[in-house]
Design an enzyme around this catalytic site. Structure first.
Site, PDB file in Angstrom:
ATOM      1  N   TYR A 119       0.871  -1.189   0.000  1.00 31.89           N
ATOM      2  CA  TYR A 119       0.000   0.000   0.000  1.00 31.89           C
ATOM      3  C   TYR A 119       0.901   1.230   0.000  1.00 31.89           C
ATOM      4  CZ  TYR A 119      -4.109   2.654   1.736  1.00 31.89           C
ATOM      5  OH  TYR A 119      -5.143   3.546   1.889  1.00 31.89           O
ATOM      6  N   ARG A 173      -6.855  10.162 -10.453  1.00 35.11           N
ATOM      7  CA  ARG A 173      -6.091  10.878  -9.404  1.00 35.11           C
ATOM      8  C   ARG A 173      -5.564   9.817  -8.451  1.00 35.11           C
ATOM      9  NH1 ARG A 173      -6.096  10.265  -4.414  1.00 35.11           N
ATOM     10  NH2 ARG A 173      -8.069  11.126  -3.662  1.00 35.11           N
ATOM     11  N   LYS A 191      -5.752  -1.901  -2.314  1.00 36.11           N
ATOM     12  CA  LYS A 191      -6.866  -1.775  -1.350  1.00 36.11           C
ATOM     13  C   LYS A 191      -7.579  -3.111  -1.160  1.00 36.11           C
ATOM     14  CE  LYS A 191      -7.176   2.946  -0.636  1.00 36.11           C
ATOM     15  NZ  LYS A 191      -7.833   4.018   0.066  1.00 36.11           N
ATOM     16  N   GLU A 262     -12.581   4.548  -5.827  1.00 33.47           N
ATOM     17  CA  GLU A 262     -11.260   4.928  -5.332  1.00 33.47           C
ATOM     18  C   GLU A 262     -10.537   5.848  -6.308  1.00 33.47           C
ATOM     19  OE1 GLU A 262      -9.979   4.083  -2.384  1.00 33.47           O
ATOM     20  OE2 GLU A 262      -8.186   5.248  -2.810  1.00 33.47           O
ATOM     21  N   ASP A 263     -10.017   6.921  -5.797  1.00 36.04           N
ATOM     22  CA  ASP A 263      -9.126   7.808  -6.555  1.00 36.04           C
ATOM     23  C   ASP A 263      -9.701   8.259  -7.897  1.00 36.04           C
ATOM     24  OD1 ASP A 263      -7.561   7.616  -4.363  1.00 36.04           O
ATOM     25  OD2 ASP A 263      -5.836   6.691  -5.325  1.00 36.04           O
ATOM     26  N   ASP A 285     -14.163   6.003  -0.914  1.00 37.45           N
ATOM     27  CA  ASP A 285     -13.269   5.938   0.239  1.00 37.45           C
ATOM     28  C   ASP A 285     -12.517   7.248   0.458  1.00 37.45           C
ATOM     29  OD1 ASP A 285     -12.137   4.586   2.374  1.00 37.45           O
ATOM     30  OD2 ASP A 285     -10.329   4.170   1.219  1.00 37.45           O
ATOM     31  N   ASP A 286     -12.177   7.950  -0.618  1.00 40.56           N
ATOM     32  CA  ASP A 286     -11.427   9.200  -0.451  1.00 40.56           C
ATOM     33  C   ASP A 286     -12.284  10.254   0.231  1.00 40.56           C
ATOM     34  OD1 ASP A 286      -8.908   8.536  -1.920  1.00 40.56           O
ATOM     35  OD2 ASP A 286     -10.408   8.040  -3.417  1.00 40.56           O
ATOM     36  N   ASN A 429      -0.628  11.635   0.212  1.00 46.86           N
ATOM     37  CA  ASN A 429       0.153  10.437  -0.126  1.00 46.86           C
ATOM     38  C   ASN A 429       0.672  10.540  -1.549  1.00 46.86           C
ATOM     39  OD1 ASN A 429      -0.495   9.107   2.350  1.00 46.86           O
ATOM     40  ND2 ASN A 429      -2.526   8.691   1.531  1.00 46.86           N
ATOM     41  N   ASN A 473      -4.788   7.186   7.978  1.00 49.17           N
ATOM     42  CA  ASN A 473      -5.061   6.710   6.618  1.00 49.17           C
ATOM     43  C   ASN A 473      -6.367   5.951   6.634  1.00 49.17           C
ATOM     44  OD1 ASN A 473      -4.952   4.818   4.234  1.00 49.17           O
ATOM     45  ND2 ASN A 473      -3.086   5.992   3.907  1.00 49.17           N
TER      46      ASN A 473
HETATM   47  N1  NAI Z   1      -4.511   9.933   4.328  1.00 51.77           N
HETATM   48  C1  NAI Z   1      -5.514   9.458   3.648  1.00 51.77           C
HETATM   49  O1  NAI Z   1      -6.181   8.499   4.076  1.00 51.77           O
HETATM   50  C2  NAI Z   1      -5.894  10.079   2.350  1.00 51.77           C
HETATM   51  C3  NAI Z   1      -5.077  10.960   1.693  1.00 51.77           C
HETATM   52  N2  NAI Z   1      -5.463  11.501   0.497  1.00 51.77           N
HETATM   53  C4  NAI Z   1      -4.521  12.390  -0.170  1.00 51.77           C
HETATM   54  O2  NAI Z   1      -5.068  13.672  -0.300  1.00 51.77           O
HETATM   55  C5  NAI Z   1      -4.458  14.322  -1.389  1.00 51.77           C
HETATM   56  C6  NAI Z   1      -5.500  15.111  -2.145  1.00 51.77           C
HETATM   57  O3  NAI Z   1      -6.511  14.292  -2.681  1.00 51.77           O
HETATM   58  P1  NAI Z   1      -7.840  14.976  -3.316  1.00 51.77           P
HETATM   59  O4  NAI Z   1      -8.529  15.751  -2.265  1.00 51.77           O
HETATM   60  O5  NAI Z   1      -8.661  13.963  -3.982  1.00 51.77           O
HETATM   61  O6  NAI Z   1      -7.136  15.869  -4.426  1.00 51.77           O
HETATM   62  P2  NAI Z   1      -7.514  17.173  -5.204  1.00 51.77           P
HETATM   63  O7  NAI Z   1      -6.490  17.328  -6.242  1.00 51.77           O
HETATM   64  O8  NAI Z   1      -8.945  17.158  -5.593  1.00 51.77           O
HETATM   65  O9  NAI Z   1      -7.358  18.327  -4.123  1.00 51.77           O
HETATM   66  C7  NAI Z   1      -6.195  19.015  -3.851  1.00 51.77           C
HETATM   67  C8  NAI Z   1      -6.567  20.347  -3.213  1.00 51.77           C
HETATM   68  O10 NAI Z   1      -5.387  20.944  -2.742  1.00 51.77           O
HETATM   69  C9  NAI Z   1      -5.334  22.281  -3.197  1.00 51.77           C
HETATM   70  N3  NAI Z   1      -3.937  22.654  -3.342  1.00 51.77           N
HETATM   71  C10 NAI Z   1      -3.024  22.147  -4.192  1.00 51.77           C
HETATM   72  N4  NAI Z   1      -1.837  22.771  -4.021  1.00 51.77           N
HETATM   73  C11 NAI Z   1      -2.023  23.654  -3.030  1.00 51.77           C
HETATM   74  C12 NAI Z   1      -1.184  24.587  -2.391  1.00 51.77           C
HETATM   75  N5  NAI Z   1       0.093  24.722  -2.730  1.00 51.77           N
HETATM   76  N6  NAI Z   1      -1.708  25.358  -1.413  1.00 51.77           N
HETATM   77  C13 NAI Z   1      -2.984  25.216  -1.031  1.00 51.77           C
HETATM   78  N7  NAI Z   1      -3.837  24.343  -1.596  1.00 51.77           N
HETATM   79  C14 NAI Z   1      -3.348  23.584  -2.589  1.00 51.77           C
HETATM   80  C15 NAI Z   1      -6.098  22.307  -4.508  1.00 51.77           C
HETATM   81  O11 NAI Z   1      -6.566  23.618  -4.793  1.00 51.77           O
HETATM   82  C16 NAI Z   1      -7.224  21.330  -4.180  1.00 51.77           C
HETATM   83  O12 NAI Z   1      -8.250  21.996  -3.512  1.00 51.77           O
HETATM   84  C17 NAI Z   1      -3.746  13.234  -2.190  1.00 51.77           C
HETATM   85  O13 NAI Z   1      -2.358  13.336  -1.967  1.00 51.77           O
HETATM   86  C18 NAI Z   1      -4.231  11.950  -1.588  1.00 51.77           C
HETATM   87  O14 NAI Z   1      -3.247  10.956  -1.602  1.00 51.77           O
HETATM   88  C19 NAI Z   1      -6.670  11.218  -0.061  1.00 51.77           C
HETATM   89  C20 NAI Z   1      -7.517  10.333   0.535  1.00 51.77           C
HETATM   90  C21 NAI Z   1      -7.169   9.664   1.765  1.00 51.77           C
HETATM   91  C1  PYR Z   2      -5.170   6.715   1.035  1.00 50.35           C
HETATM   92  C2  PYR Z   2      -5.898   7.155  -0.137  1.00 50.35           C
HETATM   93  O1  PYR Z   2      -6.999   6.694  -0.393  1.00 50.35           O
HETATM   94  C3  PYR Z   2      -5.331   8.171  -0.976  1.00 50.35           C
HETATM   95  O2  PYR Z   2      -4.272   8.701  -0.673  1.00 50.35           O
HETATM   96  O3  PYR Z   2      -5.952   8.468  -2.005  1.00 50.35           O
HETATM   97 MG    MG Z   3      -7.549   7.104  -2.373  1.00 47.31          MG
END
Ligand code: NAI
Ligand code: PYR
Ligand code: MG
Length: 579
Positions: A119, A173, A191, A262-263, A285-286, A429, A473
């Site tokens: 993962y 994404r 996953k 997912e993603d 899930d996101d 991530n 996560n």
């Molecule tokens: N820890 C976890 O369980 C999870 C982590 N993630 C992570 O979250 C991240 C984002 O995923 P999404 O929300 O789907 O992506 P997305 O691309 O839709 O959202 C990114 C957001 O960040 C903003 N952004 C980008 N650069 C920026 C900056 N320099 N300053 C301020 N804002 C900025 C964008 O305007 C946008 O609103 C990914 O890296 C993903 O891996 C997602 C789901 C679960």
């Molecule tokens: C953990 C997860 O779902 C993500 O980073 O998109």
């Molecule tokens: Mg995800």
């Protein structure tokens, strides 16, 4: 192969359900020896009599080994220090493709060591290089270009007929790595591996899918080894029509299965979820899993700080599907548990995107998912995160931006001026996309912050103390949400089930862990037990909220769920119970 007409009985314990179906499928393949069917293969674990009976003599080395012996060999191979994690990921994929039980035996018994390989973060690199590293399909590749109009028939090619859990991505994404097209199937496979290892879905009933809608990354399309459609992504009506056909095909073929999105990139993710969530058993899930997992850490973090939930101020850095999902989840949780209105709860939330703090003065240019969370109270427009932190004095700073290490020392210092023990959650991530490292967070806050990253971080020594970073996560909840929903025979996954997942996960952290180690999340080594707790809480919530189709509620939800978990062998079950 014809589609199976049998309807799965999900209430039968896992081990009783599966082997028969698998053997029937193998019989249909003719005289293929059982060692070439990954989920039935036992390799050197076949006994003398089985070898004779199944005509395996000569097809295996003579030694007869236990599953423990086989797992020990695999772990020896994986612990070779000359290997990179990507090479370890490849070895594991090969074992998954040839000897499923061994793969899960090793993963379950070494979850802390192997989760980062199967993962995040390694799966990110694996997806980026999927075209080059590809050996075995390991899931389904469904093309919106060549399979449109016959998705149902194509799904019918999957050899295992009783599918319970599906993870589908369109690759648009992948983690914070952008559009990876068909290579995104790696995240569905990763996953699914955790649905099986963390909570006990049967591997035979689990299906990873990539829905190939094209790819907008030119260099991938032009890569001679790329495995997907060399077409730009479908958009608009064509895209949503393909999604509708796919969802209808899944529902027709496996009416009791849960479909996990997912993603999918943010602009599509919300629309798909809204269209499908009442039509079928599904969740994103996101948006929703991440919502529950971060809400749980937030509950424990506020408990540690002594901050009443309704008094908390949270700054989100990033306002995409995951950040808005988490913000909505916190609002729903406060509304349902604190007796305050959703509007009052929303006052706790400050969202920042690449253009700065999101307020209603940005008007119509805001996409729908951001409008709901825009500040409407005359807060000044601010772009700089440090200025925003100084103004808001947040109790928690949550990063879901995929922007990489952009949180600086002055930002952390500003955070510490407002709050004694602020939550610092760089959740993007894989690791290079995280907004701050654990090392910088602890040293810049002088050991005061409570840290959790999206990917795992190593312990940090600061000022003579060792700090163990938490991991926030969605892996802590998606297995339990999926299994709980299936065990309850839920017709949909509703907000009550996510609230139960968040509360169940928060409860899995003891008072001693919270106060002693500043631990907001359980250890990943306890994932199996934690997922069981979450699954039981989710199944009960499904019943209590009226979406369970069971005829009667079990007297003990935890025991009911536990009895139905799949294990590779009895020894794994015992070792998890004593972990
Ligand atoms: N820890 C976890 O369980 C999870 C982590 N993630 C992570 O979250 C991240 C984002 O995923 P999404 O929300 O789907 O992506 P997305 O691309 O839709 O959202 C990114 C957001 O960040 C903003 N952004 C980008 N650069 C920026 C900056 N320099 N300053 C301020 N804002 C900025 C964008 O305007 C946008 O609103 C990914 O890296 C993903 O891996 C997602 C789901 C679960
Ligand atoms: C953990 C997860 O779902 C993500 O980073 O998109
Ligand atoms: Mg995800």
């Amino acid at each position: 192969m014809k589609p199976s007409s049998s309807v799965m009985d999900v209430t039968k314990p896992g081990d009783e359900r599966s082997r028969g179906e698998g053997i029937k499928a193998v019989e249909e393949l003719g005289s293929m020896p059982i060692i070439y069917t990954p989920w039935l293969n036992k390799g050197t674990n076949f006994s003398e009599s089985e070898r004779r009976e199944k005509h395996l003599d000569g097809l295996l080395p003579p030694v007869i080994e236990t599953l423990d012996d086989q797992a020990a060999r695999l772990m020896t191979q994986l612990r070779n220090e000359d290997l990179t994690n990507l090479q370890r990921n490849n070895i594991l994929k090969q074992i998954m493709a040839t000897h499923t039980t061994l793969f899960y035996k090793a993963l379950i018994e070494n979850i802390e060591e192997l989760a980062p390989i199967v993962y995040t973060p390694t799966i990110g690199e694996a997806c980026q290089r999927w075209s080059t590293l590809f050996r075995e399909p390991l899931g389904m590749y469904i093309s919106a270009f060549r399979h449109r109009g016959r998705f149902d028939e194509v799904l019918g090619n999957w050899p295992n007929k009783n599918v319970q859990i599906i993870v589908v991505t369109d690759g648009s994404r992948i983690l914070g790595l952008g559009d990876l097209g068909t290579n995104g199937i790696g995240i569905s496979i990763g996953k699914i591996a955790l649905y099986v290892a963390a909570v006990g879905f049967h591997p035979e009933h689990s299906l990873p899918i990539v829905l190939d809608m094209g790819c907008n990354r030119k260099e991938l399309r032009e890569d001679g080894l790329y495995l997907g459609e060399r077409r730009e992504r479908l958009e608009g009506e064509e895209y949503y029509a393909a999604i509708d056909e796919f969802c209808a095909a899944v529902k027709r073929r496996w009416p009791h299965a849960l479909l996990q999105f997912e993603d999918f990139e943010t602009s599509k993710a919300f629309k798909i979820l809204e269209a499908q969530r009442s039509a079928m058993l599904c969740f994103n899930d996101d948006i929703q899993g991440t919502g529950a997992v971060v809400t749980s850490g937030f509950i424990n973090g506020m408990k540690y700080q002594g901050t009443r939930l309704r008094d908390a101020r949270v700054v989100f850095y990033g306002a995409g599907s995951s950040a808005v999902g988490v913000a909505k989840s916190i609002v729903t949780y406060m509304h349902k548990t604190e007796g305050i209105s959703e509007e009052e709860a929303r006052a706790c939330i400050y969202m920042v995107d690449s253009k700065g703090l999101i307020t209603d003065t940005r008007g119509d240019e805001l996409p729908e998912h951001k409008q709901e969370m825009a500040r409407r109270d005359g807060v000044p427009d601010m772009k700089d995160l440090r200025e925003i932190v100084e103004y808001v004095k947040p109790h928690a700073l949550i990063g879901l931006s995929a922007a990489g290490p952009v949180w600086t020392e002055p930002i952390v210092q500003a955070l510490c001026q407002g709050t004694e023990s602020p939550l610092v959650f760089p959740l993007s991530n894989p690791t290079p996309k995280a907004e701050i490292s654990a090392e910088n967070a602890y040293s810049w806050s002088k050991g005061r912050c409570i840290f959790a990253g999206g990917s795992p971080f190593k312990p940090v020594k600061y000022d003579g103390q060792t700090f163990v970073p938490g991991q926030a996560n969605n892996v802590f909840v998606f297995p339990g949400i999926g299994f709980g929903a299936i065990m309850a025979k839920a017709s949909s996954v509703n907000d009550e089930m996510f609230v139960a997942a968040a509360a169940g996960l928060a409860d899995a952290v003891s008072e001693a862990e919270l106060r002693g180690d500043k631990r907001l999340y359980p250890q990943i080594s306890n994932l199996r037990q934690v997922s069981l707790d979450v699954a039981a809480a989710v199944a009960k919530a499904a019943w209590d909220s009226g979406v369970s189709q069971l005829k009667e509620a079990p007297a003990d939800w935890r025991a009911y769920v536990e009895e139905r978990q799949w294990w590779p062998d009895h020894a794994s079950k015992q070792s998890a119970a004593t972990a």
